[in-house]
Design an enzyme around this catalytic site. Structure first.
Site, PDB file in Angstrom:
ATOM      1  CD  GLU A  25       0.266  41.922  41.325  1.00 16.87           C
ATOM      2  OE1 GLU A  25      -0.458  41.353  40.522  1.00 16.87           O
ATOM      3  OE2 GLU A  25       1.322  41.269  41.253  1.00 16.87           O
ATOM      4  CG  PHE A  28       2.900  36.113  33.774  1.00 12.74           C
ATOM      5  CD1 PHE A  28       3.598  37.054  33.710  1.00 12.74           C
ATOM      6  CD2 PHE A  28       2.367  35.444  34.435  1.00 12.74           C
ATOM      7  CE1 PHE A  28       3.729  38.317  35.232  1.00 12.74           C
ATOM      8  CE2 PHE A  28       2.782  35.872  35.649  1.00 12.74           C
ATOM      9  CZ  PHE A  28       2.692  37.280  35.885  1.00 12.74           C
TER      10      PHE A  28
END
Length: 308
Positions: free
Chosen positions: A89, A171
């Site tokens: 990330e 998510f």
């Protein structure tokens, strides 16, 4: 009897959501994902002590570089025990700066290249802001594939598909958390708002022949995983993977191409921002997620700074 994990692997690519390569070696996923929170946890694992020390050497006080080195070092170790890819990330604090995301993404790829790992084994994770999606679009054109994370809304999914990103990570658990807190209801089965969100996105992508991979993420329980069996990919924590491996019940495929999906859409920047503004859950969870990853990034950098 065949475990639910083995049954799931028949129609979904299983990804480990952790930085602990010993746990990864136990559950044997295809791919793995990390983020600042997981890297912070990994930094506390004794086996990573030498990696931490190595990452701060010769960084000339550049803690951002040391942090990127650690992320790549963890990724490198994970790639030794998986056959597929690692998602690494970009600093969440850059989420609203397209150029800064691009610069950091290029550095991560360069660090992997120096470690002898080709970019075909790496996905660059970027927050699903408008600026992050634009950066991902450019990276994809360069042949650097991306994983768009912190995705909570249909508008984000539409924009990502239009940008041609390789993969999105909606998510599930955090969507569930918001609605449970907001309504007081403990959703189960197909009534779970997180499950419904991923199902809607999956059907939209398949109906419109988008190649972007849908990878459900952030699970709170086994039921959410089972309701999304058949999704392109699912990234799952080691504890839930081990529970799936221990369960020998029958697992039914829930998602598959061929179901009705909404007509293809295209969003301008103003339309994207308006749709985001209208979705209170997505607005709050995106901001919260960026803040959380930023705080954990700062904690990781403080840990690295102490070793200088």
């Amino acid at each position: 009897m065949t475990s639910k994990l083995d049954q799931l692997k028949q129609f979904t690519t299983v990804v480990a959501d952790t930085g602990d390569f010993e746990a990864i070696a136990r559950v044997k996923p295809v791919d793995a994902t990390t983020n600042p929170s997981l890297l912070l946890k990994a930094a506390a694992i004794p086996g990573y002590a030498e990696l931490l020390n190595a990452c701060v050497s010769d960084c000339k006080g550049d803690i951002g570089l040391a942090s990127d080195r650690f992320g790549v070092a963890v990724g490198q170790e994970i790639l030794k025990v998986i056959p597929g890819r690692i998602s690494t990330e970009v600093d969440a604090r850059l989420s609203f700066d397209t150029d800064a995301v691009l610069k950091r993404a290029h550095r991560l790829i360069e660090l992997y290249d120096k470690a002898g790992i080709g970019h075909e084994r790496v996905l660059i994770k970027v927050a699903s802001t408008w600026e992050g999606i634009r950066a991902a679009e450019k990276l994809e054109r360069e042949g650097i594939q991306t994983n768009l994370t912190l995705l909570f809304s249909f508008a984000q999914a539409v924009a990502c598909a239009e940008a041609g990103v390789f993969l999105i990570s909606p998510f599930v658990g955090r969507i569930y958390d918001w609605y449970k807190k907001s309504s007081g209801n403990d959703y189960t089965g197909s009534d779970d708002p997180g499950v419904q969100s991923v199902t809607r996105i999956y059907n939209y992508y398949k109906a419109n022949d988008f190649k972007t991979v849908v990878m459900g993420a952030s699970f709170r329980n086994l039921n959410q995983i089972e309701q999304l069996a058949g999704c392109d990919r699912l990234t799952i924590s080691p504890d839930l993977l081990e529970k799936l491996a221990a369960d020998t019940g029958k697992l039914e495929r829930k998602l598959a191409p061929g179901h009705a999906g909404e007509p293809r859409q295209s969003l301008t920047e103003s339309q994207f921002r308006w749709a985001s503004n209208e979705d209170a859950m997505a607005t709050e969870k995106l901001a919260e997620g960026i803040r959380q990853f930023s705080r954990d990034q700062e904690k990781l950098e403080a840990l690295l700074s102490a070793k200088l």
